[in-house]
Design a protein around this motif. Structure first.
Motif, short mmCIF file in Angstrom:
data_model
loop_
_atom_site.label_atom_id
_atom_site.label_comp_id
_atom_site.label_asym_id
_atom_site.label_seq_id
_atom_site.Cartn_x
_atom_site.Cartn_y
_atom_site.Cartn_z
N GLY A 50 0.81 -1.21 0.00
CA GLY A 50 0.00 0.00 0.00
C GLY A 50 0.85 1.27 0.00
O GLY A 50 1.92 1.32 0.61
N ASP A 51 0.37 2.31 -0.68
CA ASP A 51 1.11 3.57 -0.77
C ASP A 51 1.28 4.22 0.60
O ASP A 51 0.36 4.23 1.43
N GLY A 52 2.46 4.81 0.82
CA GLY A 52 2.79 5.38 2.10
C GLY A 52 2.03 6.66 2.41
O GLY A 52 1.86 7.53 1.57
N ALA A 79 7.42 4.24 -0.33
CA ALA A 79 7.74 5.15 0.78
C ALA A 79 6.81 4.95 1.98
O ALA A 79 6.33 5.90 2.58
N ASN A 80 6.60 3.70 2.39
CA ASN A 80 5.54 3.42 3.37
C ASN A 80 6.00 2.78 4.67
O ASN A 80 5.18 2.31 5.45
N THR A 81 7.33 2.74 4.95
CA THR A 81 7.79 1.89 6.03
C THR A 81 8.18 2.64 7.31
O THR A 81 7.85 2.21 8.41
N GLN A 82 8.88 3.75 7.19
CA GLN A 82 9.31 4.51 8.36
C GLN A 82 9.40 5.98 7.99
O GLN A 82 9.50 6.33 6.80
N TRP A 110 2.78 7.09 -7.06
CA TRP A 110 1.48 7.47 -6.51
C TRP A 110 0.79 8.47 -7.42
O TRP A 110 -0.41 8.35 -7.69
N GLN A 111 1.52 9.44 -7.90
CA GLN A 111 0.92 10.46 -8.76
C GLN A 111 0.41 9.86 -10.07
O GLN A 111 -0.69 10.20 -10.54
N GLU A 112 1.18 8.97 -10.66
CA GLU A 112 0.76 8.35 -11.92
C GLU A 112 -0.48 7.48 -11.72
O GLU A 112 -1.41 7.50 -12.53
N GLU A 113 -0.51 6.72 -10.62
CA GLU A 113 -1.65 5.85 -10.39
C GLU A 113 -2.88 6.63 -9.95
O GLU A 113 -4.01 6.24 -10.27
N GLU A 114 -2.69 7.73 -9.23
CA GLU A 114 -3.82 8.59 -8.90
C GLU A 114 -4.46 9.14 -10.18
O GLU A 114 -5.68 9.18 -10.32
N LYS A 115 -3.64 9.55 -11.12
CA LYS A 115 -4.14 10.11 -12.36
C LYS A 115 -4.85 9.05 -13.20
O LYS A 115 -5.91 9.30 -13.78
N ALA A 116 -4.27 7.84 -13.23
CA ALA A 116 -4.85 6.76 -14.03
C ALA A 116 -6.04 6.11 -13.34
O ALA A 116 -6.90 5.52 -14.02
#
Length: 507
Positions: A84-86, A146-149, A110-116
């Protein structure tokens, strides 16, 4: 409202009883699963009011937490929550008040998948693009989620994901500034650990100690130390690279004043199913039958053994994601870690929301004494209860610590979701439990020492809890000494089960 319970026990670890439900299926699966849902809002400095209790006046600073915030796009769910995206959550405490901000890390993916409006990239833990193996074959790009720490280094907040570089964020607005090379320290695409360790000042100044690993038949570990305070905060202090035989899966490590300790799990990696679009990269990891795990001990450049080559010792069987702490004791290094009997994975045909908990290996806290003179290793298990996300008082990082805090299952044996917080006296096995069962589920506890206090267990635990009854997130403030409830803050948005977090004290 969640039914909370606190109990203190002084029996040996093998006879400690749970505070409430202690049987398989003693929780509602729908309650647990409901904590995995997309975050649909981003908030900025929204005031939080305690449902119960009062925020301690001495608790002054920011609690940052990272974790997956998007699990579904266009009806398709991630195969594993770690894909999952951070999303960064920041709770700021000042004058017995608190505010909440949250923001997704604006990676290019994230930006590309948000747009698509759909998944365009494969996930390391098994999420595939639509179209089956044919559509995923030979697409070996890694999606930096970018979802771990999340940690602060100098004037930058860093969102970490260990297979690639960190994303720099504004510590106040949480705005994404983009990938960071840390002032030229990292090369493009170079891996940077998502689990740094913070030296509290063993050599006169606090430091962030971290690493990057380039793995394969021969694995290279780059060990880096950064200044964390004053005008030099963020400056690289030391840098060394060492090579080791064999494949390395390294998420965490431990530090002492003179050493860094890595555990090379006995793992095989067969990349062919990943290349052919059949599995995620992490699903291609399997325990190596008859393999031998190894401890890699790398001297720190600031310590007594600076410049010496690493030392390698055989390690016990099992798989380790996380270590609790390490320290030096004469000719021995003592390392405490959470051991699994086998590498825990979710196969391609499984749904993580309906997985069979009875067949998932549980993590148990164990201590290893490594004799530096080659006289063998002694092991000790502290408890049979499944646990994760353990930590000591950050002032005791790298030193012998009496107390540890961790998230644990409500049942005494076997794997189950984490529903309780345990304080463990490492010297005698005494335990104190705080429970959110049967309808609450916990994330990683963060221990914040009380300013100016010398007592090791004087401070607070910050714990995000998913309330399955209310379908809502809460932040609990517990007294670190006895796990008594200080305050309960209701969150105005859903905050899914997170991974790791950090604390930045107010100036």
């Amino acid at each position: 409202m969640i039914s909370l319970a606190v109990s203190t026990v002084s029996d040996s670890p093998s006879t400690v009883s749970a505070t409430s439900i202690d049987r398989p299926g003693g929780f509602d699966r729908d309650d647990w699963a409901s904590g995995y849902c997309n975050v649909e809002q981003e908030l900025n400095a929204v005031s939080l009011r305690p449902l119960r209790g009062q925020i301690p006046a001495e608790l002054q600073g920011s609690h940052y937490r990272n974790g997956p915030g998007r699990f579904e796009r266009d009806g398709q769910w991630v195969h594993h929550p770690f894909d999952g995206d951070g999303m960064i959550t920041a709770v700021r405490f000042s004058d017995s008040k608190a505010t909440l901000s949250n923001r997704f890390v604006r990676t290019k993916y994230w930006q590309e998948e948000e747009k698509a409006g759909r998944f365009l990239y494969r996930g390391v833990f098994g999420t595939q693009k639509r179209g089956g193996a044919k559509a995923n074959a030979f697409d070996v790009r890694f999606k930096n989620i970018a979802n771990t720490q999340v940690v602060q280094l100098g004037d930058q907040l860093l969102a970490l994901w260990e297979a690639a570089g960190p994303h720099a964020l504004d510590p106040v607005s949480l705005e994404t500034h983009g990938l960071s090379s840390l002032n030229g320290v990292l090369k493009p695409g170079e891996a940077f650990s998502a689990h740094p360790r913070f030296d509290p000042g063993h050599h006169g100044e606090p430091r962030m100690v971290t690493f990057g690993v380039n793995t394969g038949p021969t694995s290279k570990v780059r060990l880096m130390e950064f200044a964390t305070q004053g005008p030099d905060a963020g400056r690289l202090i030391s840098d060394r690279t060492d090579s080791f035989k064999g494949f390395a899966f390294l998420h965490d490590f431990a530090i002492t004043p003179n050493w860094t300790l890595f555990l090379q799990n006995a793992i095989n990696f067969n990349p062919l199913p990943f290349v052919l679009g059949q599995k995620g990269a992490a699903q291609c990891l399997t325990s190596k039958p008859g393999g031998q795990a190894k401890f890699w001990l790398i001297p720190r450049d600031c310590g007594t053994f600076a410049g010496q080559p690493p030392r390698i010792f055989d390690a016990p069987d099992g798989f380790v994601f996380h270590h609790l702490n390490a320290w030096e004791e004469g000719d021995e290094l003592v390392l405490e870690s959470i051991y699994y009997n086998d590498y825990p994975s979710i196969d391609p045909g499984e749904d993580f929301l309906s997985m069979d908990f009875d067949f998932f290996p549980e993590g148990r806290l164990e201590q290893c004494r490594i004799n530096l003179l080659g006289k063998g290793i002694e092991t000790k298990r502290f408890s049979e209860r499944c646990c994760e996300f353990a930590m000591v008082n950050p002032r005791r990082e790298g030193l012998s610590a009496r107390y540890a805090w961790m998230a644990v299952a409500e049942r005494e044996t076997g794997y189950a979701p984490l529903q309780a917080i345990k304080k463990l006296d490492l010297s005698n096995g005494d335990q104190c439990l705080w429970s959110a069962a049967p309808r609450g589920f916990v994330s990683e506890p963060l221990m914040v020492p009380r300013p100016g206090s010398e007592a090791e267990d004087d401070g607070w635990l910050l714990v995000f809890v998913w309330n399955g009854e209310r379908r809502a997130s809460q932040l609990l403030i517990l007294n670190a000494n006895d796990l008594s409830e200080q305050a309960v803050l209701e969150m105005p948005i859903t905050i899914p089960y997170g991974l790791h977090g950090s604390w930045v004290a107010a100036d």
